[in-house]
Design a protein around this motif. Structure first.
Motif, PDB file in Angstrom:
ATOM      1  N   ASN A 559      74.887  67.738 157.893  1.00  0.00           N
ATOM      2  CA  ASN A 559      76.016  67.239 158.670  1.00  0.00           C
ATOM      3  C   ASN A 559      75.795  67.356 160.170  1.00  0.00           C
ATOM      4  N   ASP A 560      75.156  68.417 160.608  1.00  0.00           N
ATOM      5  CA  ASP A 560      74.929  68.572 162.048  1.00  0.00           C
ATOM      6  C   ASP A 560      73.987  67.494 162.572  1.00  0.00           C
ATOM      7  N   ASN A 561      72.984  67.162 161.779  1.00  0.00           N
ATOM      8  CA  ASN A 561      72.048  66.107 162.190  1.00  0.00           C
ATOM      9  C   ASN A 561      72.540  64.708 161.835  1.00  0.00           C
ATOM     10  N   ARG A 562      73.597  64.650 161.028  1.00  0.00           N
ATOM     11  CA  ARG A 562      74.149  63.364 160.563  1.00  0.00           C
ATOM     12  C   ARG A 562      73.106  62.572 159.761  1.00  0.00           C
ATOM     13  N   LEU A 570      63.689  54.367 138.451  1.00  0.00           N
ATOM     14  CA  LEU A 570      63.840  53.746 137.144  1.00  0.00           C
ATOM     15  C   LEU A 570      62.967  54.537 136.183  1.00  0.00           C
ATOM     16  N   SER A 571      63.532  54.945 135.091  1.00  0.00           N
ATOM     17  CA  SER A 571      62.832  55.838 134.166  1.00  0.00           C
ATOM     18  C   SER A 571      61.450  55.310 133.812  1.00  0.00           C
ATOM     19  N   ASN A 572      60.486  56.200 133.912  1.00  0.00           N
ATOM     20  CA  ASN A 572      59.110  55.957 133.476  1.00  0.00           C
ATOM     21  C   ASN A 572      58.399  54.838 134.231  1.00  0.00           C
ATOM     22  N   SER A 573      58.975  54.395 135.345  1.00  0.00           N
ATOM     23  CA  SER A 573      58.312  53.311 136.078  1.00  0.00           C
ATOM     24  C   SER A 573      57.324  53.852 137.102  1.00  0.00           C
ATOM     25  N   GLY A 574      57.563  55.068 137.602  1.00  0.00           N
ATOM     26  CA  GLY A 574      56.711  55.632 138.642  1.00  0.00           C
ATOM     27  C   GLY A 574      56.888  54.979 139.992  1.00  0.00           C
ATOM     28  N   ARG A 575      57.884  54.100 140.109  1.00  0.00           N
ATOM     29  CA  ARG A 575      58.080  53.368 141.363  1.00  0.00           C
ATOM     30  C   ARG A 575      59.340  53.867 142.070  1.00  0.00           C
ATOM     31  N   ASP A 576      59.388  55.166 142.341  1.00  0.00           N
ATOM     32  CA  ASP A 576      60.533  55.768 143.009  1.00  0.00           C
ATOM     33  C   ASP A 576      60.638  55.258 144.451  1.00  0.00           C
ATOM     34  N   VAL A 577      61.859  55.304 144.974  1.00  0.00           N
ATOM     35  CA  VAL A 577      62.074  55.042 146.392  1.00  0.00           C
ATOM     36  C   VAL A 577      62.908  56.176 146.970  1.00  0.00           C
ATOM     37  N   VAL A 578      62.738  56.410 148.251  1.00  0.00           N
ATOM     38  CA  VAL A 578      63.520  57.407 148.980  1.00  0.00           C
ATOM     39  C   VAL A 578      64.205  56.705 150.143  1.00  0.00           C
ATOM     40  N   ILE A 579      65.503  56.868 150.232  1.00  0.00           N
ATOM     41  CA  ILE A 579      66.289  56.260 151.305  1.00  0.00           C
ATOM     42  C   ILE A 579      66.745  57.362 152.252  1.00  0.00           C
ATOM     43  N   VAL A 580      66.525  57.166 153.527  1.00  0.00           N
ATOM     44  CA  VAL A 580      66.962  58.127 154.548  1.00  0.00           C
ATOM     45  C   VAL A 580      67.869  57.380 155.523  1.00  0.00           C
ATOM     46  N   ALA A 581      69.089  57.874 155.677  1.00  0.00           N
ATOM     47  CA  ALA A 581      70.044  57.241 156.591  1.00  0.00           C
ATOM     48  C   ALA A 581      70.470  58.237 157.652  1.00  0.00           C
ATOM     49  N   SER A 582      70.454  57.786 158.892  1.00  0.00           N
ATOM     50  CA  SER A 582      70.869  58.627 160.010  1.00  0.00           C
ATOM     51  C   SER A 582      72.015  57.961 160.759  1.00  0.00           C
ATOM     52  N   LEU A 583      73.042  58.749 161.047  1.00  0.00           N
ATOM     53  CA  LEU A 583      74.116  58.315 161.935  1.00  0.00           C
ATOM     54  C   LEU A 583      74.119  59.154 163.211  1.00  0.00           C
ATOM     55  N   ASN A 584      72.961  59.704 163.508  1.00  0.00           N
ATOM     56  CA  ASN A 584      72.760  60.446 164.747  1.00  0.00           C
ATOM     57  C   ASN A 584      72.486  59.461 165.872  1.00  0.00           C
ATOM     58  N   GLU A 585      73.033  59.723 167.042  1.00  0.00           N
ATOM     59  CA  GLU A 585      72.871  58.792 168.160  1.00  0.00           C
ATOM     60  C   GLU A 585      71.572  59.010 168.928  1.00  0.00           C
ATOM     61  N   ARG A 586      70.768  59.960 168.484  1.00  0.00           N
ATOM     62  CA  ARG A 586      69.454  60.146 169.103  1.00  0.00           C
ATOM     63  C   ARG A 586      68.369  60.017 168.036  1.00  0.00           C
TER      64      ARG A 586
END
Length: 658
Positions: A559-562, A570-586
């Protein structure tokens, strides 16, 4: 020719239905004293005395249905019922009428139609699976209309469904694979949101084009048809009102787009005329309990259906069946199922869902159900109503709250815990796709709503002082980005994809509230940049199965870093994704921000919202070529990576570049 009982039995469909040598007419009016059918014999030129003759009289059966066969009737003939009741007598439009006469509504005739006369081209179309859907909601009457010279003509008249064919290629390019027009059943008046239908089997006439005005539309239709290798149509093939909707749906299918229709089965009307379905068997008007199809309860200005009557339930189920079978729709969005459930319609909802599923198993059924136990909307009977997908306001409201909190400045407290919890919300697990997600819709943004019922567009919410500022642009990208990467079925409301910031209205005479297509077409670069962002993120969702899969782990909330991060898989696909979202103004420069990853090795940065700001952003910050996850265990993950995280941004990392 006099009516007879030829071709008429208890299985004869209600309404007007063509047979080999004429048509059957059948309607439900159990307490009526007499019911006549007037074929090509109504309006001001009618002689009531000659109409009320044995030649036009229908016969009542033991179940309260009046029926008869009239020889020589053809498609295009006009008709109405004339009902004599204990309270009054007069004309009534057929509740099952497939089309109504253009002129004179509500004092107009019904049109005898042959529903099979449109020659479909969509035999090879298969709608997307529920978890693959990306839905676009729009209002036919104000959405889009240009003349042959490219001039916007929306403010001069209600738009037509054939106007909307001009946007099919736009939708294909955008990446949506399903469209959901607001209700198009006949309603009183020239403009409406569509939730006050009175003749639910008939398309709204104001959305249709008269025969003499078809030529320019026929050219547009045939251009789309011939581009797919089909022969052009003739004008008479799209002359009928229902055929104009069918050709729109047909073309959507040919271009890979499903059509989900919005239906209102909780109530009808926002006012009724004397020839409407209300008091159809013309009982005395002393009590609304005497109204054949309705209760005495109001909702949204109309009357709630009497769900305890099997005939009323069948009427509504027949309507859904007609939309699926005759119009080839790929799904139904059921308005305010809450009212149905609270008005004795629980079993009706179950029967409705089961019938549609039996007729067309692939048709998605979306319930707007706001009951205390919302999972019951999609749970199987007997515990639930059995719809496929249920509306959710959890992600919508939490995401809107978070965006609003950011407007307090760089030091304002932003609570991402509620956003984390909202990402996990689902009606069924497994079955995360059962949550229907949006952050803008027709209700929230309606100019005519007041108080909490009206909320600003995301751009205006993100920066109330300037909906085109960097704050507005970047925060809106994060909000839309989270919608399109979260579990559930995402829905975009018209204009949201290119940062429209105004409220909307169903009245085209308010040009200041119409979607500003010209902004997208070169007059506002911010709009075109946002459109590019939305388009490429939609295609990213379609490209990576993990973004449509069951797997979800919100593993990083600061929360401090926003900053919030989550893993989709998807199960057993090995094609994971990671989403990173920032609402920090810097910006966290030089790979100074550590985030956990589900596996070691190289992760490609396959999406970066920062690049779309003033495209191509020459000052874009990001992780060129991706990152190496070779750090210590972090966020409950086996490994981690240090990333560059732009201010107010959304990043997507994947193991492969697909």
């Amino acid at each position: 020719m006099p009516t007879s009982q030829q071709h008429v039995n208890t299985d004869t469909p209600l309404g007007a239905n063509l047979v080999a040598d004429g048509a059957t007419f059948r309607t439900w009016a159990p307490t009526a004293l007499e019911v006549y059918v007037a074929v090509n014999h109504t309006g001001q030129n009618s002689s009531i005395d000659s109409l009320k003759s044995s030649e036009n009289l229908l016969v009542k059966d033991a179940n309260g249905y009046w029926g008869g066969f009239v020889p020589g009737v053809r498609a295009g003939d006009l008709y109405r019922f004339y009902v004599v009741g204990t309270g009054s007598e007069g004309f009534k439009r057929d509740p099952y009428a497939r089309e109504l006469e253009f002129d004179g509504y509500p004092d107009c005739d019904c049109i005898v139609c042959e529903p099979a006369n449109y020659q479909w081209h969509d035999a090879d179309f298969h709608p997307p699976a529920c978890n693959d859907l990306i839905v676009y909601q729009f209002h036919i009457g104000v959405f889009y209309a240009k003349d042959n010279n490219g001039n916007d003509i929306r403010q001069h008249r209600v738009n037509k469904i054939l106007d909307v064919t001009d946007r099919i290629e736009y939708w294909v390019d955008l990446g949506v694979n399903a469209v959901m027009p607001l209700p198009f059943q006949e309603y009183q008046g020239e403009n409406s949101l569509g939730y006050n239908g009175t003749d639910i089997f008939s398309p709204e006439m104001d959305y249709c084009v008269r025969k003499n005005d078809l030529a320019p539309y026929l050219a547009k239709v045939n251009r789309l048809l011939t581009a797919k290798g089909y022969d052009p149509l003739s004008a008479n093939q799209i002359e009928g009102q229902s055929n104009q909707f069918k050709v729109f749906i047909d073309l959507c299918h040919l271009y890979g787009i499903a059509v989900i229709t919005d239906v209102v089965y909780n109530h009808a009307g926002g006012g009724f005329d004397d020839q409407s379905i209300k008091f159809f068997d013309r009982q005395p008007y002393t009590s609304d309990n005497n109204s054949l199809y309705f209760t005495d309860q109001d909702h949204a200005g109309g009357r709630v259906f009497a769900f305890w009557k099997k005939e009323v339930r069948q009427f509504l189920i027949d309507n859904a069946t007609a939309l699926v079978e005759e119009y080839h729709v790929d799904g139904l969005r059921y308005d305010q199922v809450t009212v149905i459930a609270e008005s004795g319609g629980w079993n009706f909802a179950q029967d409705l869902a089961n019938t549609v599923r039996f007729i067309k198993p692939s048709a998605v059924q979306i319930a707007e159900y706001w009951g205390n136990e919302r999972w019951k909307g999609v749970a199987a009977s007997p515990n639930g109503m059995g719809f496929d997908v249920g509306y959710s306001d959890v992600l919508r409201d939490s995401l809107r709250e978070v965006i609003a909190e950011t407007t307090g400045g760089s030091l304002a407290r932003v609570n991402l815990d509620k956003l984390r919890d909202a990402l996990y919300f689902t009606h069924k697990n497994p079955g995360r796709w059962t949550a229907f997600q949006c952050i803008e819709n027709h209700d929230l943004l309606d100019f005519n709503h007041t108080g909490r019922d009206r909320q600003p567009r995301i751009a205006a919410l993100a920066d109330p002082s300037n909906a085109r500022s960097w704050y507005a642009r970047s925060r809106a990208k994060v909000a839309t980005g989270l919608l399109l990467t979260a579990p559930g079925i995402p829905m975009i409301f018209m204009g949201q994809e290119f940062l429209e910031d105004k409220y909307w209205t169903d009245w085209p005479g308010r040009p200041e509230l119409l979607i500003w297509w010209e902004g997208l077409e070169g007059k506002d670069k911010v709009m075109s940049d946002q459109h590019r962002f939305t388009r490429e993120l939609m295609w990213l969702r379609r490209k990576y199965p993990a973004l449509r899969g069951e797997g979800l782990n919100v593993h990083h909330v600061h929360n401090d870093n926003r900053v919030i991060a989550f893993q989709r898989w998807l199960s057993n696909s090995g094609r994971d994704v990671v989403i990173v979202a920032s609402l920090n103004e810097r910006t966290f420069y030089n790979r100074s921000y550590r985030v956990g990853f589900p596996g070691g090795g190289h992760w490609q940065e396959v999406f970066n919202s920062d690049i779309y700001d003033e495209w191509f952003n020459p000052n874009v910050q990001g992780n060129y070529g991706g990152v190496m996850a070779d750090g210590p265990a972090w966020d409950g993950m086996p490994t981690s990576a240090q990333i560059t995280l732009p201010a107010n941004s959304l990043l997507v990392f994947a193991k492969d570049n697909a």
